[in-house]
Design a protein around this motif. Structure first.
Motif, PDB file in Angstrom:
ATOM      1  N   ALA A 235     -26.981  86.196  84.574  1.00 31.45           N
ATOM      2  CA  ALA A 235     -26.905  86.925  85.844  1.00 31.45           C
ATOM      3  C   ALA A 235     -27.142  88.420  85.645  1.00 31.45           C
ATOM      4  CB  ALA A 235     -25.543  86.693  86.493  1.00 31.45           C
ATOM      5  N   ALA A 236     -26.508  88.984  84.637  1.00 29.12           N
ATOM      6  CA  ALA A 236     -26.579  90.405  84.283  1.00 29.12           C
ATOM      7  C   ALA A 236     -25.590  90.581  83.152  1.00 29.12           C
ATOM      8  CB  ALA A 236     -26.184  91.288  85.465  1.00 29.12           C
ATOM      9  N   HIS A 237     -25.610  91.738  82.504  1.00 24.87           N
ATOM     10  CA  HIS A 237     -24.602  91.978  81.489  1.00 24.87           C
ATOM     11  C   HIS A 237     -24.275  93.461  81.349  1.00 24.87           C
ATOM     12  CE1 HIS A 237     -28.505  91.360  79.345  1.00 24.87           C
ATOM     13  NE2 HIS A 237     -28.186  92.514  78.786  1.00 24.87           N
ATOM     14  N   ILE A 238     -23.038  93.692  80.918  1.00 21.27           N
ATOM     15  CA  ILE A 238     -22.554  95.050  80.672  1.00 21.27           C
ATOM     16  C   ILE A 238     -23.259  95.603  79.445  1.00 21.27           C
ATOM     17  CG2 ILE A 238     -20.521  96.422  80.021  1.00 21.27           C
ATOM     18  CD1 ILE A 238     -20.253  95.390  82.871  1.00 21.27           C
ATOM     19  N   THR A 239     -23.677  96.849  79.516  1.00 23.16           N
ATOM     20  CA  THR A 239     -24.178  97.591  78.358  1.00 23.16           C
ATOM     21  C   THR A 239     -23.352  98.868  78.253  1.00 23.16           C
ATOM     22  OG1 THR A 239     -25.905  98.645  79.707  1.00 23.16           O
ATOM     23  CG2 THR A 239     -26.529  96.661  78.470  1.00 23.16           C
ATOM     24  N   ALA A 240     -23.420  99.499  77.104  1.00 18.84           N
ATOM     25  CA  ALA A 240     -22.657 100.727  76.874  1.00 18.84           C
ATOM     26  C   ALA A 240     -23.601 101.794  76.348  1.00 18.84           C
ATOM     27  CB  ALA A 240     -21.527 100.477  75.876  1.00 18.84           C
ATOM     28  N   SER A 241     -23.549 102.974  76.945  1.00 21.58           N
ATOM     29  CA  SER A 241     -24.405 104.056  76.482  1.00 21.58           C
ATOM     30  C   SER A 241     -23.606 105.351  76.385  1.00 21.58           C
ATOM     31  CB  SER A 241     -25.613 104.229  77.407  1.00 21.58           C
ATOM     32  OG  SER A 241     -25.225 104.671  78.689  1.00 21.58           O
ATOM     33  N   ALA A 242     -24.207 106.325  75.713  1.00 24.80           N
ATOM     34  CA  ALA A 242     -23.543 107.615  75.538  1.00 24.80           C
ATOM     35  C   ALA A 242     -24.568 108.736  75.524  1.00 24.80           C
ATOM     36  CB  ALA A 242     -22.733 107.639  74.246  1.00 24.80           C
ATOM     37  N   LEU A 243     -24.292 109.754  76.291  1.00 27.42           N
ATOM     38  CA  LEU A 243     -25.091 110.968  76.261  1.00 27.42           C
ATOM     39  C   LEU A 243     -24.510 111.856  75.168  1.00 27.42           C
ATOM     40  CD1 LEU A 243     -27.343 112.659  77.662  1.00 27.42           C
ATOM     41  CD2 LEU A 243     -25.502 113.711  79.001  1.00 27.42           C
ATOM     42  N   VAL A 244     -25.320 112.205  74.188  1.00 27.09           N
ATOM     43  CA  VAL A 244     -24.885 113.049  73.085  1.00 27.09           C
ATOM     44  C   VAL A 244     -25.086 114.514  73.484  1.00 27.09           C
ATOM     45  CG1 VAL A 244     -25.215 113.653  70.649  1.00 27.09           C
ATOM     46  CG2 VAL A 244     -25.511 111.267  71.407  1.00 27.09           C
ATOM     47  N   VAL A 245     -23.987 115.276  73.438  1.00 26.28           N
ATOM     48  CA  VAL A 245     -23.994 116.688  73.827  1.00 26.28           C
ATOM     49  C   VAL A 245     -23.723 117.524  72.589  1.00 26.28           C
ATOM     50  CG1 VAL A 245     -22.876 118.410  75.317  1.00 26.28           C
ATOM     51  CG2 VAL A 245     -23.102 116.046  76.094  1.00 26.28           C
ATOM     52  N   ASP A 246     -24.422 118.651  72.458  1.00 31.38           N
ATOM     53  CA  ASP A 246     -24.147 119.524  71.313  1.00 31.38           C
ATOM     54  C   ASP A 246     -22.804 120.226  71.515  1.00 31.38           C
ATOM     55  OD1 ASP A 246     -24.812 121.587  73.161  1.00 31.38           O
ATOM     56  OD2 ASP A 246     -25.753 122.774  71.595  1.00 31.38           O
ATOM     57  N   PRO A 247     -22.155 120.664  70.423  1.00 29.52           N
ATOM     58  CA  PRO A 247     -20.809 121.232  70.549  1.00 29.52           C
ATOM     59  C   PRO A 247     -20.754 122.527  71.357  1.00 29.52           C
ATOM     60  CG  PRO A 247     -21.603 121.440  68.293  1.00 29.52           C
ATOM     61  CD  PRO A 247     -22.605 120.604  69.038  1.00 29.52           C
TER      62      PRO A 247
ATOM     63  N   CYS B 143     -35.315  92.381  79.782  1.00 28.17           N
ATOM     64  CA  CYS B 143     -34.466  91.268  79.346  1.00 28.17           C
ATOM     65  C   CYS B 143     -33.509  90.794  80.434  1.00 28.17           C
ATOM     66  CB  CYS B 143     -33.694  91.629  78.084  1.00 28.17           C
ATOM     67  SG  CYS B 143     -32.251  92.674  78.302  1.00 28.17           S
ATOM     68  N   ALA B 144     -33.055  91.685  81.316  1.00 29.03           N
ATOM     69  CA  ALA B 144     -32.074  91.304  82.344  1.00 29.03           C
ATOM     70  C   ALA B 144     -31.656  92.540  83.129  1.00 29.03           C
ATOM     71  CB  ALA B 144     -30.843  90.687  81.696  1.00 29.03           C
ATOM     72  N   THR B 145     -30.754  92.326  84.074  1.00 28.11           N
ATOM     73  CA  THR B 145     -30.138  93.450  84.760  1.00 28.11           C
ATOM     74  C   THR B 145     -29.025  94.003  83.876  1.00 28.11           C
ATOM     75  OG1 THR B 145     -30.625  92.554  86.942  1.00 28.11           O
ATOM     76  CG2 THR B 145     -28.849  94.176  86.811  1.00 28.11           C
ATOM     77  N   HIS B 146     -29.080  95.299  83.628  1.00 22.68           N
ATOM     78  CA  HIS B 146     -28.048  95.962  82.821  1.00 22.68           C
ATOM     79  C   HIS B 146     -27.059  96.642  83.747  1.00 22.68           C
ATOM     80  CE1 HIS B 146     -30.481  96.424  78.842  1.00 22.68           C
ATOM     81  NE2 HIS B 146     -30.206  95.170  79.138  1.00 22.68           N
TER      82      HIS B 146
END
Length: 175
Positions: A45-57, A121-124
């Motif tokens: 049907a769909a699946h959870i994905t996890a992402s991250a925006l990398v920010v400089d210090p 591949c699918a709905t994220h």
């Protein structure tokens, strides 16, 4: 606790300030309630994905990856793996793998944003975090990327799609 249980807990407890984000949050919670396999790529049907925006210090730039398959500048992230026990951990793992930067740390205690999008591949159902890179961060291209590059906030709109721009804006509001 399983990844599914952690995802359900995180999403049930997260309170976005935007109505559209809360509507998405509710849809993710409903998805997880209906699909015991809803965090895995095998869920049709769909699946959870996890992402991250990398920010400089210094809080002046973000690290984006030129995705090998999609050929788009995106934040780091992707599919959850069976070794992941938390969404935040999955986002940190993906960010480390795709950026080559070690020592990343979460910005805040929960997600920054949600984004639902269709892929080949699918709905994220993407749960998006922000992470801070250490001051000596050195990025490296992974096998999933064609390039990784630091961009000033004002440069992101010229290279990335609106979902990445929204993620950057929501992250800036937390800095």
């Amino acid at each position: 606790m399983s990844l599914h249980a952690d995802a359900a807990r995180v999403l049930a407890g997260w309170r976005p300030t935007e109505a559209a984000q809360d509507t998405l949050r509710q849809a993710y919670v409903t998805h997880l309630a209906a699909h015991p396999d809803g965090v895995w790529r095998s869920c049709p049907a769909a699946h959870i994905t996890a992402s991250a925006l990398v920010v400089d210090p210094a809080g002046e730039r973000v690290l984006l990856t030129l995705h090998r398959k999609l050929r788009m500048w995106l934040q780091t992230g992707g599919h959850c793996e069976h070794t992941d026990t938390t969404l935040a951990g999955a986002a940190l793992r993906e960010a480390t793998e795709e950026s080559g930067v070690t020592g990343l740390r979460l910005l805040g205690t929960g997600p920054v944003s949600l984004d639902r999008h269709d892929t080949p591949c699918a709905t994220h159902l993407d749960v998006q975090y922000a992470v801070i890179a250490p001051s000596d961060a050195s990025a490296a291209v992974s096998e999933e990327s064609l390039d990784v590059r630091w961009f000033g906030y004002d440069e992101v709109a010229a290279v990335a799609d609106p979902s990445v721009v929204r993620l950057v804006d929501r992250t800036l509001a937390l800095l």
